[in-house]
Each structure stands twice: as structure tokens, then as C-alpha cells.
Motif scaffolding. Sequence first.
Motif, PDB file in Angstrom:
ATOM      1  N   ASP A 235       0.658  -8.176   2.527  1.00 51.80           N
ATOM      2  CA  ASP A 235      -0.765  -8.440   2.725  1.00 51.80           C
ATOM      3  C   ASP A 235      -1.539  -7.413   1.911  1.00 51.80           C
ATOM      4  O   ASP A 235      -1.116  -6.268   1.781  1.00 51.80           O
TER       5      ASP A 235
ATOM      6  N   ILE B 182      -4.555  -4.983   4.481  1.00 46.54           N
ATOM      7  CA  ILE B 182      -4.217  -3.902   5.395  1.00 46.54           C
ATOM      8  C   ILE B 182      -3.489  -2.784   4.675  1.00 46.54           C
ATOM      9  O   ILE B 182      -2.814  -1.983   5.282  1.00 46.54           O
TER      10      ILE B 182
ATOM     11  N   THR C 178       5.100  -6.638   4.435  1.00 46.57           N
ATOM     12  CA  THR C 178       5.272  -7.168   5.787  1.00 46.57           C
ATOM     13  C   THR C 178       6.658  -7.747   6.034  1.00 46.57           C
ATOM     14  O   THR C 178       7.024  -7.956   7.196  1.00 46.57           O
TER      15      THR C 178
ATOM     16  N   PHE D  96       0.524  -3.772   1.658  1.00 45.77           N
ATOM     17  CA  PHE D  96       1.236  -3.524   2.911  1.00 45.77           C
ATOM     18  C   PHE D  96       2.390  -4.523   2.963  1.00 45.77           C
ATOM     19  O   PHE D  96       2.174  -5.735   3.089  1.00 45.77           O
TER      20      PHE D  96
ATOM     21  N   ALA E 136     -11.878  -2.965  11.555  1.00 50.66           N
ATOM     22  CA  ALA E 136     -10.966  -4.052  11.932  1.00 50.66           C
ATOM     23  C   ALA E 136     -11.044  -5.187  10.917  1.00 50.66           C
ATOM     24  O   ALA E 136     -10.049  -5.849  10.640  1.00 50.66           O
TER      25      ALA E 136
ATOM     26  N   PHE F  96     -11.447  -4.872   7.773  1.00 51.01           N
ATOM     27  CA  PHE F  96     -10.648  -4.473   6.622  1.00 51.01           C
ATOM     28  C   PHE F  96      -9.170  -4.739   6.849  1.00 51.01           C
ATOM     29  O   PHE F  96      -8.419  -5.034   5.937  1.00 51.01           O
ATOM     30  N   ARG F  97      -8.762  -4.664   8.108  1.00 48.15           N
ATOM     31  CA  ARG F  97      -7.343  -4.828   8.402  1.00 48.15           C
ATOM     32  C   ARG F  97      -6.924  -6.298   8.444  1.00 48.15           C
ATOM     33  O   ARG F  97      -5.758  -6.600   8.475  1.00 48.15           O
ATOM     34  N   VAL F  98      -7.899  -7.192   8.474  1.00 49.36           N
ATOM     35  CA  VAL F  98      -7.548  -8.609   8.467  1.00 49.36           C
ATOM     36  C   VAL F  98      -7.075  -8.978   7.058  1.00 49.36           C
ATOM     37  O   VAL F  98      -7.731  -8.654   6.079  1.00 49.36           O
ATOM     38  N   PRO F  99      -5.938  -9.630   6.921  1.00 47.38           N
ATOM     39  CA  PRO F  99      -5.453  -9.974   5.579  1.00 47.38           C
ATOM     40  C   PRO F  99      -6.497 -10.756   4.797  1.00 47.38           C
ATOM     41  O   PRO F  99      -7.057 -11.722   5.294  1.00 47.38           O
TER      42      PRO F  99
END
Lengths: 159, 148
Positions: free
Chosen positions: B143, B146, B57, B55, B15, B17-20
Motif C-alpha cells: 500500500d 500507509i 503488506t 508499506f 487516520a 493518511f493511513r487509508v490506502p
Amino acid sequence: MPLYGDFPPNVVELIQMQLSQFGRVGATKIYTHLPLGSTVAASSTSSQVPVQWKDQGTVIAMYGQEAAGTAAAYATTDVRIQIGGSEDIVTNGQTGDFVPLLALFGFTQNWFPLWRRATPGTNWTVQFRNRNAGAAITPSLYFAFIADADLARSFPASR
Amino acid sequence: MSAHARPWKTLDTSALFRVPKVGPMVYTVEQFVGLSLGAGVSSAPVTFKFPRAVFVTSFLLVPNNPATLGQWSITIQDELSAFLVTDGQGGTQSARAGALFGLSETRRFPLQRPVMNQDQWTFTVANNSTGTLSLAGLFLYFDEGIAR
């Protein structure tokens, strides 16, 4: 009855996770209806044109425009949207009905949030009505769409 | 229970890693900056090559005169030569910019599209008005944290 109705749990979980972590959710594709073929003449109604879903997925929002891009054109361009030939998104309680683009999208808020499953073989239909007695219109409608097949691409680390 | 309240042993580090990390950030599609097009004219296709995996957005087309946004349309073809805008039959591939981005208040259109390093997206824009119009640019927001 499944917890989320027709929505696969992974779709619901993904949306919730994206909203909580990033404060937004986005589309992986934009679907639109088949071309109208011509403008909609003054004071007339177009034929019903289908939206043919090629993917299984979720519609998360709707966008639309009349070519002139004016508030007046938004106010006199109506749309009716039907799912699978039977269910209307806009209804007067008795039958399907038209709604002005201005009522759906406003002039400063260009999208209408929607939360519907879409399936290949179950077409939606879009029909436009021109209430302007003096000019033809060229309207179009778009659907922000998350294809189920794209979910794994979007968040590979989560599965 | 928030991630901070969990015993650290159970913390899902994926999780994090998924935070910008440094996002959102913006790519400009250089060829569209200042581009002028005559009435009813489409641009040549412009290919943007992503310099690293990110990614995407959202995206946004900005005319020099924001009031003309409704007069533009746009097509986007991704790295698989699939059109972002589709009627499911491959027939209609352009979208009215006013619908996607708004008419009086310009808004980014939200996407969620991971791209790999060196992936290419191809864009065309068209001026559907009866006069010459020009663009401030086409912008891709992304981003890093992510990316796949």
C-alpha cells in the motif's frame, strides 16, 4: 488483572486498528525452530527443538509443512508445541499431546491463528512425530510474529 | 462512533493518511519471472530496490505449476541485512514455500513492513525437488498510503 492479560494495550490497540481499517494484520518477522538436524525416521519421534525468541512480541499465526507437501504427509506428520517447558498448546486435558499438521493447517487453509506473547528467555519447544511406517519426514514449523519494537515502525503516525 | 459521525473538528486527519490511497499494488521481482532451477539448486541472490517508500503488506512465490509450491524454499534479507525468517540465532533463514503460501490454494503471506525509498531486499529461492522446476515469479504487495 490487567484488561488485556499479558498483552500490552498498545499491541491490542494496534491489531484492532489494523483489522478495522485494513481488514488484515501482518507479521514483521517469521520465527522458526532450530534445525532438526536430520529427518524424522519412519514411526519415530524427533527430539524437542527450541524456538528461541530474540524479541519481545506477539505470535499471531502458525504455519507448517512436511517437505513432500502432500495431504498424506500432512495427515501422518504430528507436532507438539510447548511453551516454557510446561504449557502445551495441544493437550488431551491431562498432558501435552501431538496433533497432525492436517488438523492444524488443513490442505487448503495453510495457517492456524494464534494469539500468544513471546519473550526472550522463555523458549518454546517443537517436537515432531512421524506416524508413517514407510518413510522418513522432513517437517518444519513457522510462527508469524509481530515484534513490539516494530510497532512504532509500522504505524509512526499513530503515536 | 465512526469517523464520519464525529464533529469534523475532532477528526484525526492522520487516520486519512493511513487509508490506502491506490493500493494494494504489486511489485514483481523481475529476475524470478520464468526462472528454472535444477533439482536441489538454489538461485543466485536477487536484490530488489524499492523505487519509493511503501508499506509491504504481503508477498507470494508462484511456481509455473502450483502443485510444486511445496518443493520450493525462500530466504529474504531486508535492508538491515536481517533475515525475515529467523530461528533467533541466525542459523535457519529459509522457509518452505508450501508452509507460507499453502499447497493447494496459493495465498499471500501477510506482512507489515514499511520500507524507504531505495531500501533493498535480497531474495534467494531453492528447488528442493528431484527434478527441474520453474517459477512464474515472486510478488510483493504493498500500500502507498500507509508508508512511513
